[in-house]
Scaffold this motif. Structure first.
Motif, PDB file in Angstrom:
ATOM      1  N   ASP A 143       0.847  -1.206   0.000  1.00 54.71           N
ATOM      2  CA  ASP A 143       0.000   0.000   0.000  1.00 54.71           C
ATOM      3  C   ASP A 143       0.878   1.250   0.000  1.00 54.71           C
ATOM      4  O   ASP A 143       2.030   1.215   0.441  1.00 54.71           O
ATOM      5  CB  ASP A 143      -0.872   0.007   1.264  1.00 54.71           C
ATOM      6  CG  ASP A 143      -1.865  -1.139   1.218  1.00 54.71           C
ATOM      7  OD1 ASP A 143      -2.582  -1.245   0.213  1.00 54.71           O
ATOM      8  OD2 ASP A 143      -1.910  -1.928   2.166  1.00 54.71           O
TER       9      ASP A 143
ATOM     10  N   ARG B  93     -17.938  -6.462   3.646  1.00 52.84           N
ATOM     11  CA  ARG B  93     -17.279  -6.106   2.388  1.00 52.84           C
ATOM     12  C   ARG B  93     -16.733  -7.288   1.617  1.00 52.84           C
ATOM     13  O   ARG B  93     -16.566  -7.218   0.410  1.00 52.84           O
ATOM     14  CB  ARG B  93     -16.158  -5.115   2.650  1.00 52.84           C
ATOM     15  CG  ARG B  93     -14.988  -5.674   3.459  1.00 52.84           C
ATOM     16  CD  ARG B  93     -13.915  -4.636   3.539  1.00 52.84           C
ATOM     17  NE  ARG B  93     -12.743  -5.117   4.230  1.00 52.84           N
ATOM     18  CZ  ARG B  93     -11.535  -4.606   4.042  1.00 52.84           C
ATOM     19  NH1 ARG B  93     -11.369  -3.624   3.172  1.00 52.84           N
ATOM     20  NH2 ARG B  93     -10.512  -5.047   4.693  1.00 52.84           N
TER      21      ARG B  93
ATOM     22  N   ASP C 215      -7.655  -8.796  -4.162  1.00 59.56           N
ATOM     23  CA  ASP C 215      -7.486  -7.997  -2.957  1.00 59.56           C
ATOM     24  C   ASP C 215      -7.009  -8.986  -1.888  1.00 59.56           C
ATOM     25  O   ASP C 215      -7.088 -10.212  -2.061  1.00 59.56           O
ATOM     26  CB  ASP C 215      -8.787  -7.301  -2.545  1.00 59.56           C
ATOM     27  CG  ASP C 215      -8.517  -6.178  -1.540  1.00 59.56           C
ATOM     28  OD1 ASP C 215      -7.408  -6.150  -0.955  1.00 59.56           O
ATOM     29  OD2 ASP C 215      -9.399  -5.330  -1.326  1.00 59.56           O
TER      30      ASP C 215
HETATM   31  C1  BGC Z   1      -7.597  -3.436   1.001  1.00 59.23           C
HETATM   32  C2  BGC Z   1      -6.682  -3.050  -0.168  1.00 59.23           C
HETATM   33  C3  BGC Z   1      -5.247  -3.088   0.282  1.00 59.23           C
HETATM   34  C4  BGC Z   1      -4.932  -4.483   0.779  1.00 59.23           C
HETATM   35  C5  BGC Z   1      -3.509  -4.646   1.248  1.00 59.23           C
HETATM   36  C6  BGC Z   1      -7.157  -4.749   1.653  1.00 59.23           C
HETATM   37  O1  BGC Z   1      -7.841  -4.952   2.848  1.00 59.23           O
HETATM   38  O2  BGC Z   1      -8.912  -3.571   0.543  1.00 59.23           O
HETATM   39  O3  BGC Z   1      -7.030  -1.777  -0.624  1.00 59.23           O
HETATM   40  O4  BGC Z   1      -4.408  -2.729  -0.771  1.00 59.23           O
HETATM   41  O5  BGC Z   1      -5.772  -4.776   1.897  1.00 59.23           O
HETATM   42  O6  BGC Z   1      -3.294  -3.969   2.441  1.00 59.23           O
END
Ligand code: BGC
Length: 799
Positions: free
Chosen positions: A51, A170, A238
């Motif tokens: 991220d 989600r 994801d």
């Molecule tokens: C999120 C993503 C993120 C990934 C890695 C997920 O829970 O939805 O946006 O990139 O985790 O941290």
């Protein structure tokens, strides 16, 4: 290297031809939480994907994807809602470069961002991480960031593909959305970013789209993304989104992240044996991982190293500029800019303990942190005095009577009041949605008390998403500062005293009440399905069409100067037009403005929003200067998605081209005749903004799907669902206790992260428990557990 199909290189295919099936299967899942598998025998190195999106979050110790454990210091830029409000592609490209350079310095191959989901409802927990309610603004902003990041030799990642607009449940919620709405609203931004910036990667969403997990959606991942739009990069899951890995690979999913410790490997091999997954699909996925790994390595080898500390200084200054460019002045009776002198009361704990980013996977460890209090005090210097009172508790948003009294005393002794209010961190985060759009009551009380007693009150509102502002008429000015990143404090000071102009224009409407919105009736209401019954009518498309005024409309934002549009000139033929309109800065200060071009179809076979943004131009002008705003429009400016032919169609006819400074501030109009076009098949319009069962059925072109109940339990049943049976409750209790025990020992634990962690865990599907168990719970054992829980519960029911 030859591109064979969608970016897979011959070199990668050659390597794949030498691999065993087991090696290919291993390669298409992560090595650990953030890295890919290496292939030492072939000289293919592992690389890091992390991220994101508005700063680098590289963890060197314990890993997580919800922002718990620490990461290396990195510049925290404004979050996407502030970036989107800049409407400034050049500036965002600069931010992209800075992000890319920090990734390079830390040897990160792919940055997991930008996120560009449409803000279907402002209460979405990740609204702060997304740009806009409008696909054009979202797509252009994402494309600019991607261009910048990738120009530094680092991959970007468009996420979360697609129709991912809520956090409630989600990982297993099903977005039920009709084809036209999906295309016109939810996919267009991705399409723009893919076509304009060729991102190296795309991340699929957690949710299902019309009954199919986004990671297994062949139509989305292969037919639309690759075949139609020409995407030639890699698609990853994801984090722990995998639902059925073989089905994912078949659909066009190349990489499972993070590693699931081999949980799925046997099932992939079995699927190839059974012929339900073709060996070629597996080969292509493996080749895509290799292609990307080689690209990352080649880019790294060809570039100089980055001097991180010099970069951090420069990036902090950029972050400050960007935060001012996204800060949006909602009202101003002339009180702003403040003269940097006299006595200024700064009220609000956020002035000293800033809210500058959102919670969850996007949590960046900033290299430094500006505050409004320190920067304003410094700016005023000896020319005046800053009086400070916190007014409320920054973490909880609660206030004592003494805090209110202190705030009133400070204000009574001041010439002007700067009151900083907003959403505490616990109000908005990845993992859960807000259940209302209000500020904490203590903040509203402060606004009321101070504006009743003082005649120069500026409210600075921080937070990643709109709030209801029933008090909007009472302050002398309202500055929507969003979550401006680590330099937000300095940027707010710059704007308050006029060292910088408020450059932002709203990329989302601020409703009077959340309940006004058409999307509200079906937002996060049904745990299993999100029915997009408002279809196209999100944001200004809703407000303008159904004459429900927003408190502050899309595109709105005041300047410290004023602008006038001259006579527009439209040239072009066929479906291509160029609109050129002179813009004059009629005020006394330099400043920027955004000229927005909306298209209204005068007569259409299909129901269409009253008007849609089809182009915009940002200009910065000196006082008295005039320059042309130029907007180019192609066939998509006039087109609708035709569900009969599954394609874009332009109907011949008259269109109004409306130019202005917001969706409700239209100041010039031209008509455009499109002489030739295609046929559109009529689909009846819903009578109101929220489709009834019959209307929604007509929009979907099939019956509204029945959600799969979460009991009898299955892979998508969540930890929270387990409470439906006695046996399930025992398992749920054990799982929650285990997580909370681990969490309890975390030195970084706070109330907010605990809330997020609980929500995250309760939303977790059972399959994800196995995938994160590091081999302790195999999928086969999970199957047995599910079977036993179901059988015991059914037996108990019968008895
Ligand atoms: C999120 C993503 C993120 C990934 C890695 C997920 O829970 O939805 O946006 O990139 O985790 O941290």
């Amino acid at each position: 290297m030859t591109d064979i199909a969608h970016g897979v290189t011959q070199q990668a295919l050659d390597i794949v031809s030498r691999l065993t099936r087991a090696e290919k299967i291993r390669l298409t899942s992560g090595k650990d939480f953030w890295r890919t598998e290496p292939l030492d025998s072939e000289g293919v190195a592992s690389f890091m994907l992390t991220d994101g999106p508005h700063g680098l979050r590289k963890q060197t110790g314990d890993t997580d994807h919800v922002g718990l454990n620490s990461s290396v210091p990195a510049t925290c830029f404004p979050t996407a809602s502030a970036l989107g409000s800049t409407w400034d592609a050049d500036l965002l490209e600069e931010v992209g470069h800075a992000l890319g350079r920090e990734c390079r310095a830390e040897e990160v191959g792919v940055l997991l961002g930008p996120g560009l989901n449409i803000k279907r409802h402002p209460a979405g927990g990740r609204s702060f991480e997304y740009f806009s309610e409008d696909p054009l603004v979202s797509g252009k902003a994402a494309a600019a960031l991607v261009r910048g990041i990738q120009a530094e030799g680092v991959g970007a990642c468009l996420k979360h593909f697609a129709a991912n607009s809520q956090e409630t449940r989600r990982m297993s919620n099903d977005s039920i959305v009709d084809e036209r709405t999906l295309r016109e609203i939810y996919l267009t931004g991705f399409e723009i970013a893919v076509k304009e910036a060729q991102p190296w990667t795309v991340m699929c969403a957690y949710n299902l789209v019309n009954g199919v997990h986004a990671g297994e959606h062949r139509e989305l991942l292969t037919e639309i993304l690759r075949d139609e739009w020409g995407f030639d990069g890699l698609v990853m899951t994801d984090w722990i989104a995998t639902h059925e890995r073989p089905a994912g690979i078949h659909a066009g999913l190349d990489l499972e992240m993070p590693s699931s410790a081999g949980a799925w490997d046997q099932r992939v091999a079995d699927a190839v044996d059974a012929g339900t997954l073709s060996g070629e699909d597996l080969d292509v996925a493996a080749a895509r991982v290799i292609t990307l790994a080689l690209k990352v390595a080649a880019e790294r080898a060809s570039r100089a190293t980055v001097d991180v500390s010099a970069a951090h200084d420069e990036h902090h200054a950029l972050a400050r500029r960007v935060a001012a460019a996204g800060a949006t002045l909602l009202t101003n009776d002339g009180v702003l800019p403040l003269a940097p002198e006299g006595r200024i009361a700064v009220i609000g704990a956020f002035a000293d303990k800033p809210r500058f980013q959102g919670g969850g996977s996007a949590l960046v460890n900033p290299t430094r942190l500006d505050t409004v209090l320190a920067t304003l005090t410094e700016r005023i210097g000896d020319a005046g005095e800053v009086l400070y009172a916190p007014g409320y508790d920054a973490a909880t948003g609660e206030a004592t009577d003494a805090q209110l009294t202190d705030a009133l005393t400070a204000a009574a002794n001041a010439d002007s009041v700067v009151l900083v209010v907003g959403l505490p961190l616990s109000y908005e985060s990845e993992g859960y949605d807000r259940d209302h759009l209000q500020l904490p009551p203590s903040h509203t009380r402060l606004i009321q008390a101070l504006t009743a007693r003082h005649d120069r009150v500026v409210v600075v509102n921080v937070g990643g998403a709109p709030v209801e502002m029933p008090w909007a008429d009472t302050p002398n000015a309202i500055l929507q500062a969003y979550l401006g990143g680590q330099a937000a404090g300095g940027a707010i000071t710059d704007v308050l005293v006029g060292d910088a102009e408020p450059g932002g224009r709203l990329a989302e409407s601020f409703p009077v009440n959340a309940t006004d919105l058409a999307s509200h009736a079906n937002f996060a209401t049904n745990p299993l399905q999100a029915q997009y019954r408002e279809n196209l009518y999100v944001g200004y498309r809703f407000h303008d069409m159904f004459s429900v005024p927003a408190r502050f409309p899309f595109g709105h934002g005041l300047s410290y100067t004023s602008f006038q549009l001259g006579k527009a000139k439209v040239t072009g033929s066929g479906t291509d037009r160029t609109v050129s309109v002179p813009v004059t800065n009629t005020g006394t200060r330099a400043g920027s403005t955004v000229v927005q071009a909306y298209v209204h179809d005068v007569e259409s076979t299909l129901h269409r929003p009253e008007q849609e943004l089809r182009g915009f131009a940002k200009l910065t002008l000196e006082p008295g200067q005039t320059a042309d705003a130029v907007v180019t429009l192609d066939e998509r400016a006039w087109a609708v998605w035709d569900t009969a032919t599954h394609g874009w169609v332009v109907e011949a006819g008259t269109f109004e081209l409306r130019l202005g400074f917001s969706s409700t501030d239209i100041v010039a109009m031209s008509t455009v005749e499109i002489n030739a076009g295609g046929e559109v098949t009529a689909v009846p319009a819903p009578a109101s903004a929220i489709a009834t069962d019959t209307e929604f059925t007509a929009l979907l072109g099939r019956p509204i799907p029945q959600p799969t109940p979460s009991f009898p339990f299955h892979y998508d049943s969540t930890v929270a669902d387990l409470s439906a049976t006695a046996g399930g409750r025992l398992v749920e209790k054990a799982l929650m206790a285990q997580v909370m025990k681990a969490f309890g020992t975390d030195p970084n634990a706070t109330d907010e992260t605990e809330q997020m962690m609980q929500a995250f865990m309760r939303n977790m599907p059972l399959r994800a428990i196995a995938m994160t168990s590091e081999g302790k719970l195999s999928l086969a054992n999970l199957d047995r557990l599910i079977k036993t829980l179901n059988a015991t519960a059914l037996k108990a029911k019968r008895a």
